[in-house]
Design a protein around this motif. Structure first.
Motif, PDB file in Angstrom:
ATOM      1  N   THR A 117       0.183  77.311  71.759  1.00 32.68           N
ATOM      2  CA  THR A 117      -0.207  78.800  72.461  1.00 32.68           C
ATOM      3  C   THR A 117       1.070  79.716  72.541  1.00 32.68           C
ATOM      4  O   THR A 117       2.094  79.116  72.498  1.00 32.68           O
ATOM      5  CB  THR A 117      -0.423  78.643  74.087  1.00 32.68           C
ATOM      6  N   ALA A 118       1.014  80.977  72.528  1.00 34.83           N
ATOM      7  CA  ALA A 118       1.985  81.917  72.453  1.00 34.83           C
ATOM      8  C   ALA A 118       3.075  81.711  73.645  1.00 34.83           C
ATOM      9  O   ALA A 118       4.186  82.167  73.605  1.00 34.83           O
ATOM     10  CB  ALA A 118       1.522  83.056  72.169  1.00 34.83           C
ATOM     11  N   HIS A 119       2.358  81.834  74.834  1.00 35.41           N
ATOM     12  CA  HIS A 119       3.076  81.862  76.260  1.00 35.41           C
ATOM     13  C   HIS A 119       2.684  80.704  76.932  1.00 35.41           C
ATOM     14  O   HIS A 119       1.810  80.719  77.980  1.00 35.41           O
ATOM     15  CB  HIS A 119       2.764  83.224  77.001  1.00 35.41           C
ATOM     16  N   PRO A 120       3.319  79.634  76.688  1.00 34.16           N
ATOM     17  CA  PRO A 120       3.034  78.159  77.365  1.00 34.16           C
ATOM     18  C   PRO A 120       3.581  78.187  78.887  1.00 34.16           C
ATOM     19  O   PRO A 120       4.516  78.685  79.219  1.00 34.16           O
ATOM     20  CB  PRO A 120       3.351  77.131  76.485  1.00 34.16           C
ATOM     21  N   LEU A 121       2.703  77.186  79.891  1.00 34.87           N
ATOM     22  CA  LEU A 121       3.012  77.145  81.240  1.00 34.87           C
ATOM     23  C   LEU A 121       4.533  76.479  81.078  1.00 34.87           C
ATOM     24  O   LEU A 121       5.508  76.692  81.656  1.00 34.87           O
ATOM     25  CB  LEU A 121       2.015  76.338  81.738  1.00 34.87           C
ATOM     26  N   VAL A 122       4.626  75.484  80.379  1.00 33.97           N
ATOM     27  CA  VAL A 122       5.899  74.560  79.995  1.00 33.97           C
ATOM     28  C   VAL A 122       6.237  74.883  78.533  1.00 33.97           C
ATOM     29  O   VAL A 122       5.362  74.499  77.777  1.00 33.97           O
ATOM     30  CB  VAL A 122       5.888  73.031  80.291  1.00 33.97           C
ATOM     31  N   ASN A 123       7.264  75.177  77.962  1.00 35.10           N
ATOM     32  CA  ASN A 123       7.642  75.548  76.755  1.00 35.10           C
ATOM     33  C   ASN A 123       8.415  74.247  76.139  1.00 35.10           C
ATOM     34  O   ASN A 123       9.547  73.966  76.112  1.00 35.10           O
ATOM     35  CB  ASN A 123       8.785  76.768  76.894  1.00 35.10           C
ATOM     36  N   LEU A 124       7.315  73.408  75.458  1.00 31.45           N
ATOM     37  CA  LEU A 124       7.898  72.179  74.939  1.00 31.45           C
ATOM     38  C   LEU A 124       8.892  72.479  73.632  1.00 31.45           C
ATOM     39  O   LEU A 124       9.511  71.506  73.205  1.00 31.45           O
ATOM     40  CB  LEU A 124       6.724  71.346  74.379  1.00 31.45           C
ATOM     41  N   ARG A 125       8.883  73.706  73.087  1.00 31.34           N
ATOM     42  CA  ARG A 125       9.769  74.019  72.112  1.00 31.34           C
ATOM     43  C   ARG A 125      11.196  73.978  72.458  1.00 31.34           C
ATOM     44  O   ARG A 125      11.964  73.886  71.552  1.00 31.34           O
ATOM     45  CB  ARG A 125       9.267  75.500  71.549  1.00 31.34           C
ATOM     46  N   THR A 126      11.602  73.967  73.714  1.00 29.41           N
ATOM     47  CA  THR A 126      12.853  73.899  74.212  1.00 29.41           C
ATOM     48  C   THR A 126      13.433  72.428  73.710  1.00 29.41           C
ATOM     49  O   THR A 126      14.670  72.166  73.462  1.00 29.41           O
ATOM     50  CB  THR A 126      13.204  73.798  75.433  1.00 29.41           C
ATOM     51  N   LEU A 127      12.597  71.518  73.395  1.00 28.10           N
ATOM     52  CA  LEU A 127      12.919  70.078  72.879  1.00 28.10           C
ATOM     53  C   LEU A 127      13.504  70.058  71.678  1.00 28.10           C
ATOM     54  O   LEU A 127      14.051  69.179  71.106  1.00 28.10           O
ATOM     55  CB  LEU A 127      11.794  69.297  72.961  1.00 28.10           C
ATOM     56  N   ASP A 128      13.699  71.296  70.738  1.00 25.40           N
ATOM     57  CA  ASP A 128      14.174  71.261  69.392  1.00 25.40           C
ATOM     58  C   ASP A 128      15.858  71.419  69.514  1.00 25.40           C
ATOM     59  O   ASP A 128      16.456  71.224  68.595  1.00 25.40           O
ATOM     60  CB  ASP A 128      13.716  72.577  68.712  1.00 25.40           C
ATOM     61  N   VAL A 129      16.051  71.460  70.972  1.00 32.58           N
ATOM     62  CA  VAL A 129      17.886  71.596  70.801  1.00 32.58           C
ATOM     63  C   VAL A 129      17.971  70.105  71.315  1.00 32.58           C
ATOM     64  O   VAL A 129      17.499  69.700  72.302  1.00 32.58           O
ATOM     65  CB  VAL A 129      18.246  72.329  72.141  1.00 32.58           C
ATOM     66  N   ALA A 130      18.825  69.402  70.570  1.00 30.94           N
ATOM     67  CA  ALA A 130      18.888  67.933  70.555  1.00 30.94           C
ATOM     68  C   ALA A 130      19.625  67.322  71.855  1.00 30.94           C
ATOM     69  O   ALA A 130      19.248  66.259  72.337  1.00 30.94           O
ATOM     70  CB  ALA A 130      20.026  67.252  69.144  1.00 30.94           C
TER      71      ALA A 130
END
Length: 479
Positions: free
Chosen positions: A247-260
């Protein structure tokens, strides 16, 4: 250096963290007295603990969206007020149903207090100030599970169970008065619409997982009911993860996990939190059920965990600046594993000084490790994604801390199934928890040597390390 406002805000959030963690554990010591007062059974009082932890787990993910919609300071003040008033309601409850309702309300306030308060103090802070800020915030929360059994016992013995909630009223009033003096900052942009499917899937999964942990830890249920609830949790959280990544605007942004560094903090930190939550539960049981110690003697020895926490605290920031995150995480995870596994060798003939020293070592290791994990989480995170990272980190940490007792219970049952004596069962449980702590060591070994250097004094800032490509930008901006 932290200015006066930053230090005051960090201490304020630390106090809120202490209240939140204390109220999640202190009730267990007063179950018999509460049951008699409310004309119910001690087993039913376990629901008072569970609904609080359930509410925390379910509502923490909403903290990011609420702060974007209404402003950090406004939500923080509201959370403190709700928590304090609900505490008064808990103390005034004359039935189990009313007490459970007040605990749900108290959990709603607690779910917002710490993650929103942490965002408030981190917003605009210099990278090199983050270690000091997180050191202020973390250690009071570590005190609560250690002090709760002794404090709860004293209050219920010399006063009444109502005082477990009444003590929050002056603390909450003081916190509200201090928080009102913070600068008023409102949302600077219109936030995206609330991710309703994300709310439903995430909250269902977190609630089911917390309830399954309650069934295992509190009631001894390990059959079809617990299995069905755990299966529901896995399905709901799996569907939630799939939805949140698409989704474009998630409740919890799992994309932040791309920061090691953030990913390592979330994964390794959750394992660390589980062990940290399990040990204060197992140690008093070992001391009282196997060694035959009194509750007072047991509580006094467990307090050495707190001594270790406090003892290492002044050195955490200098150590981070001197050695960096990777070496300190290796030391703290191995140190915690050694201290926990060492508890397997304790007997009633072990000199008290040796037992206290081992417990103190574990306390120092857990304080150092959690400070490192909490600080590293935001060391390389872009400011525009800080709110999302904060919400995800708070959710995972709360869930892991809540799972500690359940994991300890399962480890003890495995020990009982493998051995014939209670002392050997505890030894197996402590060894299993030590192995879990060593699993976090593997994650620390995989960190790059410069992880978190952006927050170390005297070190040049480094770009955030990602999985492959630069981090996906998020439409929400920090205040």
């Amino acid at each position: 250096m932290l200015d006066t406002r930053q230090r005051a805000t960090a201490l304020l959030v630390a106090g809120c963290f202490f209240m939140e963690m204390l109220d999640g554990t202190i009730v267990a010591t007063a179950a018999p007295q509460m049951a008699a007062s409310l004309d119910t059974t001690p087993a039913s009082v376990g629901l008072v603990i569970t609904v609080y932890l359930l509410t925390l787990a379910v509502l923490i993910p909403l903290s990011g969206w609420l702060t974007a919609r209404y402003g950090t300071r406004r939500i923080f003040l509201t959370a403190i007020a709700v928590f304090t008033l609900a505490s008064a309601g808990c103390a005034a409850s004359d039935s189990l149903g009313l007490l459970v309702a007040m605990r749900v309300l108290q959990g709603a306030g607690g779910a917002m207090m710490v993650p929103v308060g942490r965002l408030l103090v981190l917003d605009g802070a210099a990278k090199t100030d983050i270690p000091k800020i997180m050191a202020y915030i973390v250690w009071p929360g570590l005190m609560a599970p250690v002090l709760a059994p002794l404090l709860g016992g004293l209050l219920t013995t010399y006063a009444s169970w109502h005082w477990m909630f009444l003590v929050n009223i002056p603390l909450g009033a003081a916190a509200f008065a201090v928080a009102r003096r913070l600068p008023a900052v409102g949302p600077t942009i219109t936030p995206p619409p609330l991710d309703v499917p994300g709310v439903l899937l995430t909250c269902t999964g977190l609630a089911a997982l917390t309830w399954a942990a309650h069934l295992v830890a509190e009631t001894g249920e390990s059959g079809p009911t617990a299995g069905a609830v755990a299966a529901l949790a896995v399905l709901a959280l799996g569907a939630a993860g799939r939805h949140l990544l698409r989704t474009a605007h998630p409740l919890v942004n799992l994309r932040t996990l791309d920061v090691a560094s953030f990913r390592a903090s979330v994964t390794g930190g959750s394992l660390f939190w589980i062990v940290v939550g399990a040990v204060p539960f197992l140690l008093p049981l070992l001391f009282q059920e196997v060694f035959g110690w009194s509750a007072v003697k047991s509580g006094a020895v467990v307090l050495f965990v707190f001594v270790g926490n406090i003892g290492i605290k002044p050195a955490t920031t200098p150590l981070l600046n001197r050695f960096g995150f990777r070496p300190l995480l290796l030391v703290s995870t191995v140190g915690l594993a050694a201290a926990v596994a060492g508890c397997a060798l304790l007997t009633d003939a072990t000199p008290l000084a040796v037992t206290a020293a081992l417990v103190l070592l574990g306390g120092a290791a857990r304080s150092l490790g959690l400070t490192c994990y909490s600080t590293m989480a935001f060391s390389e995170m872009e400011p525009e994604r800080l709110r999302d990272a904060n919400a995800l980190s708070a959710t995972v940490n709360q869930l892991a801390a809540g799972l500690g007792v359940a994991v300890a219970t399962v480890a003890l049952r495995l020990g009982s199934g493998l051995t014939a004596t209670p002392s050997a069962a505890y030894a197996v449980a402590f060894c299993l928890l030590g192995a879990l702590a060593l699993t976090a060591t593997v994650g620390a070994l995989r960190l790059h040597r410069g992880a978190g250097d952006a927050v170390r004094a005297g070190h040049a800032q480094r770009p955030a390390r990602t999985l492959a490509s630069p981090a996906v930008s998020d439409s929400r901006k920090s205040e």
